[in-house]
Every structure is written in structure tokens, then in C-alpha cells.
Design an enzyme around this catalytic site. Structure first.
Site, mmCIF file in Angstrom:
data_model
loop_
_atom_site.group_PDB
_atom_site.id
_atom_site.type_symbol
_atom_site.label_atom_id
_atom_site.label_comp_id
_atom_site.label_asym_id
_atom_site.label_seq_id
_atom_site.Cartn_x
_atom_site.Cartn_y
_atom_site.Cartn_z
ATOM 1 N N GLU A 1 0.832 -1.202 0.000
ATOM 2 C CA GLU A 1 0.000 0.000 0.000
ATOM 3 C C GLU A 1 0.870 1.257 0.000
ATOM 4 O O GLU A 1 0.553 2.257 -0.646
ATOM 5 C CB GLU A 1 -0.917 0.003 1.229
ATOM 6 C CG GLU A 1 -1.941 -1.124 1.261
ATOM 7 C CD GLU A 1 -2.945 -1.015 0.131
ATOM 8 O OE1 GLU A 1 -3.303 0.103 -0.263
ATOM 9 O OE2 GLU A 1 -3.360 -2.074 -0.378
ATOM 10 N N TRP B 1 -15.917 9.590 -14.398
ATOM 11 C CA TRP B 1 -15.123 9.412 -13.177
ATOM 12 C C TRP B 1 -14.645 10.734 -12.592
ATOM 13 O O TRP B 1 -14.391 10.836 -11.394
ATOM 14 C CB TRP B 1 -13.925 8.489 -13.433
ATOM 15 C CG TRP B 1 -12.938 8.994 -14.462
ATOM 16 C CD1 TRP B 1 -12.931 8.722 -15.802
ATOM 17 C CD2 TRP B 1 -11.828 9.871 -14.235
ATOM 18 N NE1 TRP B 1 -11.883 9.369 -16.422
ATOM 19 C CE2 TRP B 1 -11.187 10.078 -15.483
ATOM 20 C CE3 TRP B 1 -11.302 10.500 -13.107
ATOM 21 C CZ2 TRP B 1 -10.055 10.890 -15.633
ATOM 22 C CZ3 TRP B 1 -10.173 11.307 -13.250
ATOM 23 C CH2 TRP B 1 -9.567 11.493 -14.503
ATOM 24 N N TRP C 1 -9.081 6.701 -8.976
ATOM 25 C CA TRP C 1 -10.325 6.855 -9.734
ATOM 26 C C TRP C 1 -10.182 6.321 -11.150
ATOM 27 O O TRP C 1 -11.086 5.656 -11.676
ATOM 28 C CB TRP C 1 -10.786 8.314 -9.737
ATOM 29 C CG TRP C 1 -11.723 8.591 -8.605
ATOM 30 C CD1 TRP C 1 -11.428 9.138 -7.386
ATOM 31 C CD2 TRP C 1 -13.123 8.281 -8.570
ATOM 32 N NE1 TRP C 1 -12.550 9.184 -6.597
ATOM 33 C CE2 TRP C 1 -13.615 8.679 -7.295
ATOM 34 C CE3 TRP C 1 -14.015 7.720 -9.476
ATOM 35 C CZ2 TRP C 1 -14.948 8.516 -6.921
ATOM 36 C CZ3 TRP C 1 -15.342 7.559 -9.111
ATOM 37 C CH2 TRP C 1 -15.799 7.952 -7.851
ATOM 38 N N TRP D 1 2.054 1.641 -3.496
ATOM 39 C CA TRP D 1 1.018 2.102 -4.433
ATOM 40 C C TRP D 1 1.018 3.630 -4.498
ATOM 41 O O TRP D 1 0.855 4.215 -5.571
ATOM 42 C CB TRP D 1 -0.360 1.581 -4.034
ATOM 43 C CG TRP D 1 -1.469 2.196 -4.847
ATOM 44 C CD1 TRP D 1 -2.278 3.240 -4.485
ATOM 45 C CD2 TRP D 1 -1.851 1.856 -6.182
ATOM 46 N NE1 TRP D 1 -3.147 3.559 -5.508
ATOM 47 C CE2 TRP D 1 -2.912 2.721 -6.562
ATOM 48 C CE3 TRP D 1 -1.409 0.896 -7.088
ATOM 49 C CZ2 TRP D 1 -3.520 2.651 -7.814
ATOM 50 C CZ3 TRP D 1 -2.025 0.825 -8.344
ATOM 51 C CH2 TRP D 1 -3.066 1.697 -8.694
ATOM 52 N N ASN E 1 -11.198 1.960 2.292
ATOM 53 C CA ASN E 1 -10.708 1.773 0.925
ATOM 54 C C ASN E 1 -11.540 0.780 0.128
ATOM 55 O O ASN E 1 -11.810 0.999 -1.062
ATOM 56 C CB ASN E 1 -9.243 1.308 0.948
ATOM 57 C CG ASN E 1 -8.646 1.275 -0.447
ATOM 58 O OD1 ASN E 1 -8.571 2.292 -1.119
ATOM 59 N ND2 ASN E 1 -8.244 0.097 -0.902
ATOM 60 N N TRP F 1 -20.517 8.643 -21.782
ATOM 61 C CA TRP F 1 -21.029 8.846 -20.424
ATOM 62 C C TRP F 1 -22.490 9.283 -20.548
ATOM 63 O O TRP F 1 -22.799 10.446 -20.679
ATOM 64 C CB TRP F 1 -20.211 9.901 -19.697
ATOM 65 C CG TRP F 1 -18.763 9.541 -19.531
ATOM 66 C CD1 TRP F 1 -17.702 10.108 -20.158
ATOM 67 C CD2 TRP F 1 -18.227 8.517 -18.690
ATOM 68 N NE1 TRP F 1 -16.538 9.499 -19.767
ATOM 69 C CE2 TRP F 1 -16.829 8.518 -18.855
ATOM 70 C CE3 TRP F 1 -18.801 7.590 -17.809
ATOM 71 C CZ2 TRP F 1 -15.983 7.642 -18.183
ATOM 72 C CZ3 TRP F 1 -17.954 6.712 -17.136
ATOM 73 C CH2 TRP F 1 -16.577 6.742 -17.322
#
Length: 495
Positions: free
Chosen positions: A293, A377, A400, A296, A359, A324
Site C-alpha cells: 500500500e 469518473w 479513480w 502504491w 478503501n 457517459w
């Protein structure tokens, strides 16, 4: 240093004539005195140290939750600096002009700061460096906020990694280059500090109404709060079982360090050093998952550095024509946790109440917005930026895009989180949903994840009236899923 042309600035060799002259340390998202490379470098010079934080113009405005955190984090930093003999100067405006003024007022000959990696921040830093160098001052930027700078980890074939797993392997192979630095014992103060704003002048705290009470009850901003959070996680068995428990939102199964990291109240070096300390007996799989993590975040900053518009533009251009087709008028229903899907609504209400979302639930709510509601998004990225206390320019955008399928190493387009089965799997007893969607608290767990399936008498007994006390689903899951799969498949074909 590799790829020096891509860096914010190169270190300028210090001049012996500047020894014992005042030094300015420019704080940004590094609101700590421990393991702060810029502060340590200033102390090495031996002269007075002037600490300054600038509320900058020209940057992406931070959201309300981040403003609340920043206020309290700066108050804590100011107290820490005072304890070691210094003073935190607060200014707002253009950093080039402000640092010019501070140099004139103090006679400082050296200015230090820790690097940042977003486009607007780097451009400002370049202008600052150019101006200070023009004045024949030492202007030095340092590595302090990442374990691996974006140009440090490259593929053997050249270029940066766009897939996380090989990036992680390369980081682990390279190894962390140093332990965490201790805080300075003492700062030498100038005869007089430059004028400073007050925190109250900045109006960072919410008023009319003050919605921060539940956030304040949840968090302790500041360096000491960060250290306490890390210690509790590592030493009170928080990390034991982390690999599995981090997916369970009803329990304290994560470190909850993210806002402290986002504001630099604790550094990745401190976290890495503490987590890998030889005296800790941490199960290997839990430690590996936790360190993954941390890496990341490093990966996200590499993506941001090489893709400065990561928060506003699809990483994969084939998504630029994505249809969209969702109803934007429904966006407030998602934002306010009124979608009719309890697991989604619980997450968004947790976000509003605490400034943070688990998360696992972030992935569920993000997938719902993009793939159930077919809304861009960027709507979600913007909402999280405004409401998260841990809003981070790299993590927020990269995550995202990962969920949307438009990012680097993205989730496959056909991966659509089922909010009902996700709730059944990760909130098995329904404690998380009952906490944040209390109107459903008396509903039997069997029907808690999809209340519209409950018989009328069960709903009545639980005091639930769909469409009145709790909303009906704003989309039908199977139909929304098929529509999303069709739209995303066309995008794949266009690749």
C-alpha cells in the site's frame, strides 16, 4: 541524478560564505519536523532558521475537509517548531513574491524545500528557484516525501512503469536508501522573525454551519497524532491480520494513516523504518500487504509526474470518446448517499461524516458511479477531492482512473462491483451499514444489502418505507451492468 532535466530543481552547491547566515525552510505538504530533509539541511548551515508556510495562490484549491485538516495540522506544526526554539511564519499569496519579501526582511541567504511532483507545484518551484538563483542565493530542493522519486525507478528498456506489480518489484529490488531522520534538537532563531498571518486570518474552519464536529471526533491532525496512529497500528496488533481485515469496513482493520501521509505529518521513510524494524513480529503476509500500500502511493506519484493532467484527462486516450450517458441530475443522490444501495450509501455517508471512507468501500462507491450510473469518473474525483481529509493529488486521480478502467494498470472494464454481494462478503453482519444507514438498522441482515427484496411485512416491522424513509434503487443492477458492459466493450474495440 537520473533525468535531471525532469526534476523540479537540481541541488545548488552551498557556498561557504553563506554559513551562519539565516536560512528559510519553506514547508508545503511536509508538515513535520521529524525526517524533514529541508529542515535538517537548514540546521546544518548553523545559522538562524526561519520556518514558513505559504497558502499559495495558483494551485488547485483544496476542499473543505482538507482545509479543516490543514488548520489543525499547521497549529500542531507551529507548536512543534516553537518547542525547539523556532517560530512558524504564515503567509499567503504568490510564493515568488513572498519569499523575495522574506529574504529582504531577514537577510536570508539560503532557502530549502522538499520536492513536490504535481505540475502546478513544480512550475511554481521552478519560478522560485529561478528568482532566488538570480539573486545569488542558495536554493535547494530535497527528496523527503517519497521513497523513490519518479525518475529513480525505470524499466530496463527505458521509461517509467505503467503496471504496478513490476514497479513494486523494482522498488523492493532497489531498496530504501536511508533510515528516517531524527528531528532537530534545537533551532537557532533570528533576532526578529518576519511578520506572520494568523491561522484565524485564513478562515480554513467551517462556519454557518460548522459541519466538522464528527470529523474532529475521529481524527487528531498533526505530527504527534500521526506517530501515535502508526505506533498503535504496529504495536497494538492493528497490523496483525491486516491482509484480510483491511477489507472489512466495520472494524479498525486499516492503518488510517492516509490523511497524515497526505499532509506530510509523517514520511514514508518513518513508516517503512518502523514497519520493518527487526524487533517487530509481524506476519510476513500482513507486512507485505501493508508495504504494498505504501508503494502504491509511490506508483501513483510516478504516474502523476509523467502525466500532469492525471486528474482531468484519461490516461488511456481510447476512453476520450466513452459514452457517459448517465443522468448528471442524479449525481447529488450519489454524493449524499441516497442511491438505494445500502453499501454504497453507507460509504458516502461515512465520507461526509468523518472526511474519510474505507478503501474497500471507495472502490464500491466509485464503481457504482462510473459503471452503474455511467457518470464520468471526474465527477467522483472532484467530490472526493472536496470531502476527503486525505485528498491527495496522485492517489485520488490514479485510483479513480483505476476503477474507471481508463488508467494505468486499470481494473478490467468488465469488473463491475456488485454492491449487494460486496456487502454480504465484507460487511457480513451488517454492522457498517447499520452504523451509517441507521434507518435500516432494524432490518434483518438477510435483506439488509437489498432492502427492496424484503417482504412488505418485514419492511413494516423494521420501520422501513421504501421511497420515504429510505430511497428505492436509482438504477436496476442487472440492467445497469449490461449497459455498462456494452459501453465499455465498445471502448475496448476502439483500442
Amino acid at each position: 541524478m537520473k533525468n535531471g532535466s525532469n526534476t523540479v530543481s537540481e541541488s545548488v552547491k552551498t557556498k561557504p560564505s553563506n554559513a551562519c547566515k539565516p536560512s528559510i525552510v519553506w514547508f508545503r505538504r511536509d508538515l513535520r519536523i521529524t525526517d524533514n530533509s529541508a529542515l535538517r539541511e537548514a540546521v546544518k548551515f548553523g545559522g538562524p532558521v526561519i520556518c514558513v508556510f505559504i497558502l499559495e495562490s495558483g494551485q488547485r484549491a483544496i476542499g473543505g475537509a482538507s482545509k479543516w485538516w490543514l488548520h489543525h495540522s499547521l497549529a500542531a506544526l507551529s507548536a512543534s517548531i516553537t518547542q525547539i526554539g523556532g517560530q512558524l511564519v504564515l503567509r499567503r499569496g504568490n510564493p515568488v513574491e513572498i519569499l523575495d519579501d522574506l529574504v529582504d526582511a531577514s537577510g536570508a541567504q539560503n532557502v530549502f524545500w522538499n520536492r513536490r511532483y504535481d505540475a502546478a507545484g513544480m512550475e511554481t518551484d521552478k519560478r522560485v528557484k529561478a528568482r532566488l538563483t538570480e539573486r545569488n542565493l542558495v536554493a535547494q530542493s530535497l527528496k523527503s516525501n517519497l521513497l523513490f522519486e519518479p525518475w529513480d525507478i525505470e524499466k530496463k528498456s527505458g521509461g517509467y512503469y505503467k503496471v504496478y506489480t513490476p514497479f513494486k518489484r523494482a522498488c523492493l529490488s532497489a531498496g530504501v536508501d536511508r533510515p528516517a531522520l531524527a528531528a532537530p534538537d534545537r533551532l537557532l532563531s533570528p533576532e526578529a522573525h518576519p511578520d506572520s498571518d494568523t491561522l484565524e486570518d485564513w478562515g480554513l474552519l467551517p462556519t454557518n454551519p460548522d459541519w466538522s464536529k464528527t470529523i474532529a471526533a475521529t481524527w487528531t491532525p498533526g505530527e504527534e497524532g500521526a506517530k501515535a496512529r502508526l505506533s498503535a497500528f504496529l504495536h497494538d496488533d492493528g497490523i496483525v491480520g491486516y491482509r484480510e481485515q483491511r477489507n472489512l469496513p466495520a472494524i479498525e482493520g486499516t492503518s488510517r494513516l492516509s490523511p497524515h501521509i497526505a499532509f506530510g505529518e509523517i514520511s514514508p521513510y518513518q513508516i517503512w523504518s518502523a514497519a520493518t524494524a527487526p524487533d517487530l513480529d509481524i506476519p510476513a503476509q500482513d507486512l507485505e500487504t501493508f508495504l504494498s500500500e505504501v508503494l502504491w502511493r509511490e506508483f501513483s506519484y510516478t504516474l502523476l509526474f509523467y502525466n500532469p493532467d492525471l486528474a482531468s484527462r484519461n490516461f488511456q486516450p481510447r476512453f476520450d470518446g466513452f459514452p457517459w450517458e448517465g443522468d448528471a441530475d442524479r449525481l447529488p443522490l450519489w454524493q449524499n448517499g441516497q442511491t438505494g444501495y445500502p453499501m454504497v450509501d453507507a460509504g458516502l455517508r461515512q465520507l461526509w461524516q468523518t472526511g474519510w471512507m474505507h478503501n474497500r468501500v471507495r472502490m464500491i462507491t466509485a464503481s457504482f458511479l462510473v459503471k452503474h450510473m455511467l457518470l464520468d469518473w471526474r465527477h467522483g474525483e472532484d467530490w472526493f477531492w472536496d470531502t476527503l481529509v486525505d485528498a491527495d493529488p496522485a492517489n485520488n486521480a490514479a485510483s479513480w482512473q483505476w476503477v474507471a478502467g481508463s488508467g494505468a494498470d486499470a481494473a478490467p472494464y468488465f469488473r463491475i462491483f456488485n454492491p449487494m454481494s460486496q456487502g454480504e462478503k465484507f460487511d457480513r453482519e451488517g454492522a457498517y451499514i447499520r452504523q451509517f444507514v441507521p434507518e435500516l438498522k432494524d432490518l434483518p441482515t438477510k435483506y439488509l444489502y437489498a432492502p427492496w427484496k424484503a417482504p412488505a411485512d418485514v419492511l413494516k416491522k423494521a420501520g422501513v418505507e421504501l421511497g420515504k424513509t429510505y430511497p428505492k434503487p436509482i438504477v436496476e443492477h442487472s440492467l445497469a451492468r449490461e449497459k455498462a458492459l456494452s459501453a465499455f466493450a465498445k471502448t475496448k474495440e476502439a483500442a
